[in-house]
Structures are given as C-alpha cells and as structure tokens.
Scaffold this motif. Structure first.
Motif, PDB file in Angstrom:
ATOM      1  N   THR A 128      56.200   4.499  25.393  1.00 28.44           N
ATOM      2  CA  THR A 128      57.439   5.277  25.333  1.00 28.44           C
ATOM      3  C   THR A 128      57.709   5.968  26.663  1.00 28.44           C
TER       4      THR A 128
ATOM      5  N   SER B  61      64.907   0.524  22.895  1.00 26.54           N
ATOM      6  CA  SER B  61      66.004   1.143  22.159  1.00 26.54           C
ATOM      7  C   SER B  61      66.485   2.380  22.920  1.00 26.54           C
TER       8      SER B  61
ATOM      9  N   ASN C  67      68.919   4.434  22.139  1.00 25.43           N
ATOM     10  CA  ASN C  67      69.156   5.559  21.234  1.00 25.43           C
ATOM     11  C   ASN C  67      67.863   6.315  20.928  1.00 25.43           C
ATOM     12  N   ARG C  68      66.799   5.565  20.677  1.00 26.18           N
ATOM     13  CA  ARG C  68      65.516   6.202  20.367  1.00 26.18           C
ATOM     14  C   ARG C  68      65.024   7.025  21.548  1.00 26.18           C
TER      15      ARG C  68
ATOM     16  N   VAL D 193      66.954  10.294  21.970  1.00 25.37           N
ATOM     17  CA  VAL D 193      66.509  11.300  21.013  1.00 25.37           C
ATOM     18  C   VAL D 193      65.155  11.869  21.429  1.00 25.37           C
ATOM     19  N   VAL D 194      64.245  11.006  21.860  1.00 20.36           N
ATOM     20  CA  VAL D 194      62.899  11.434  22.247  1.00 20.36           C
ATOM     21  C   VAL D 194      62.934  12.444  23.393  1.00 20.36           C
TER      22      VAL D 194
ATOM     23  N   TYR E  33      73.716   9.000  19.066  1.00 24.48           N
ATOM     24  CA  TYR E  33      74.515   8.380  18.020  1.00 24.48           C
ATOM     25  C   TYR E  33      75.966   8.852  18.011  1.00 24.48           C
TER      26      TYR E  33
END
Length: 333
Positions: free
Chosen positions: A194, A214, A216-217, A220-221, A122
């Motif tokens: 994922t 996504s 961004n997701r 982060v993961v 982000y």
C-alpha cells in the motif's frame, strides 16, 4: 580510483534533499551557537525536539496526502476538535487514563479523515476543495462542542497534563510517540504494498490503474492516515499545553506543508520520503527557536514559513526540470 569513487558518492549524496538539509542545519547552527552558546545545550535541544514532535506527527500525515497528489488543509481543525473533545472528557471523567484519551483522539481523527477521504475518492471533489470546506466545518464543530468555552489547566487532571512530559530512559513520552510514528510509517512507505501504491498514484495514476492499483482506496487511506495522526496530535496538544481552546492549531496546516515541501516532497505527488519530512520539521524548529536569538520577533514566524515554502517549491521545481532535461538527453542519446 578511490578519490573518484568518494567524489562520486559525495556528489550523489548532495543531490538528495536529506543531505542538503543536514548541511543547511549545520551552516545555520554555527552562527546561532556563536551568538548564543546555550542554544546547543542538551536542555535547549530537548525543548526544540519536544516542540517539534507534534508537528512531525502531523507532517507525516500531510506527507501521504501530498504524496498522492492531494493536500489536507483541515489538519488544524481536526487537531482542535479532537483536542477539545479529549480536554472535555478529561474534565468530566477524570478517572479516564491518559492512554485512553489518546485512543479517543485517534478514533475521532480516524472518522474525520474518513469523511475527507470518502468525499475526495467517491464524491470526486478535489482534495483542496474538500478540505477547504471541512476546515471550517470541523472548526465549527469545535465551537459547537465547547459552546465557546475553554478547558483550562486547573480543570484537567495532573496525570493527563504530566503525560507528555513524563520520561522513559531520559526521553519524554511525547518524543517516544513521535519516534514510534516515524518508524511505523517509514516502514509502511518503504516496505508495504500500500505504501508503494501511494507513490504510484501520486506519480502516474493512469499507469497505476493499469497495474491494478485502486485510486479510490488509496485516496481514502491517505486521508485516514492524516486524520488519525491529527487526532493523536490533538490529544497530545491539549496535554502538552495544558489547555483546550477553540482556536488551537489555527494555521498549523501551513507548518505541516512547509515541513513536507522543505523535506523534498514533490507538491505534484509521487516523490519524497519520511526522513526528509522529519528533517524539514527539525529545520523549522531550529529557525523558530532561533528567531529570539537573532533578535527577531516571533511574529516573523509566519513570514519565514511562507518564504521557506516559496524557496523550497522553487528548488523542487528546478530539480524536477533538471531531472526531466537529463532524461530527455539520455533518450535522445
């Protein structure tokens, strides 16, 4: 007919980095075992596996970040902070069981990985820049937490120090934890949506976005995975080496990256596997333990690791070029 099929199978197998690593390990072990027959003893193999267990856990976390076309340079500092925190908790609250200390390490690592992931996803800061910053921030937190002091073996409980060395079915708890991490994340990368999306983002982020992934997701993961596994490793590190020092795991990120690259993980993202990373870790472990056998100082370890990274990157680049050449030839044909 049978000879052709066997030959074709062997050729395909040798094209895989895992098979090549197994062959290199065998070739490497022959002269070492001749020079030192005890090198392949059960005791020494057990020592190598236990020495490499923590690196394997950290390298798996690094694998996911590299797979997504990123890099995490903060792994050593996360290990240091979580290891120091667990050591200090153990010193101040000796009634806390070792399993709870592992959970504390996991939780702290989770939060540190989350910060990395949020900044990358982000904040739109490139992973290498983000973790170049947090590597110093987290190491600074370690000094602030400890106020420059160490937690030594006589300040820690015997149950915590003994935990990694305790065994079940003849295998240490440390190795059992490493096996569980390997199994869980092998399943995650191969059989979950994922896990497949991490490959997609690393291989072709534009195409992945078009099919609803996504970015961004996923960013982060992967940093959450890396941070959490480093937190676990920090708690295990302090117990295994019976001390918590501010400089622990300095430069450990180089070993994690070396294990990944040696295991065939594409530094540009999108390809690689858990088994290759584990074999890369084992290869590094054999080399490190073999240095004294061939009368080389352990101070050569850093040089050897750097050389391995360069050679592995060159091999990966050549392999990618050959694949691209074959694809172009097939399209033209």
């Amino acid at each position: 007919m049978l000879d052709i099929s066997v030959s074709s199978f062997a050729k395909k197998a040798m094209q895989r980095r895992e098979a090549t690593l197994v062959l290199l390990l065998v070739v490497l072990l022959v002269p070492i075992s001749i020079r030192s027959p005890n090198f392949l003893s059960v005791k020494n193999i057990s020592t190598i596996l236990n020495d490499m267990a923590i690196l394997a856990i950290v390298a798996i976390g690094e694998f996911y970040v590299i797979l997504s076309n990123g890099i995490d340079l903060s792994v050593g500092s996360i290990i240091a902070f979580t290891g120091m925190a667990c050591g200090m908790v153990n010193e101040s609250y000796p009634q806390v069981p070792p399993a709870m200390l592992l959970l504390i390490g996991l939780g702290i690592g989770f939060l540190m990985g989350l910060l990395n992931g949020v900044l990358v996803a982000y904040g739109k800061i490139p992973p290498i820049i983000t973790t170049l910053g947090t590597v110093n921030i987290y190491r600074g937190f370690t000094f602030l937490l400890s106020k420059g002091t160490w937690v030594t073996a006589h300040e820690m409980t015997s149950s915590y120090i003994a935990f990694p060395r305790s065994s079940f079915l003849g295998i240490s708890y440390l190795l059992w934890i490493a096996f569980i991490v390997i199994a869980v994340f092998y399943y995650f990368s191969r059989f979950t949506r994922t896990g497949r999306e991490v490959y997609a983002i690393g291989g072709n982020p534009t195409a992945a976005k078009f099919v609803g992934v996504s970015e961004n997701r996923i960013r982060v993961v992967v940093f959450l995975i890396s941070g959490t596994l480093c937190g676990l490793s920090g708690a295990l590190w302090t117990a295994r080496y019976a001390s918590a020092v501010n400089e622990m795991a300095t430069g450990f990120e180089m070993q994690a990256v070396a294990a990944c690259v040696l295991g065939g993980v594409n530094f540009a993202g999108g390809s690689g596997g858990i088994i290759g990373v584990v074999l890369g870790t084992l290869f590094l472990g054999v080399i490190t333990n073999a240095l004294p056998v061939i009368y080389l100082s352990v101070f050569w370890q850093t040089f050897v690791e750097g050389l391995i990274i360069l050679v592995a990157l060159a091999l990966n680049t050549l392999s990618d070029q050959r694949k691209n050449t074959r694809l172009l030839a097939q399209r033209r044909g």
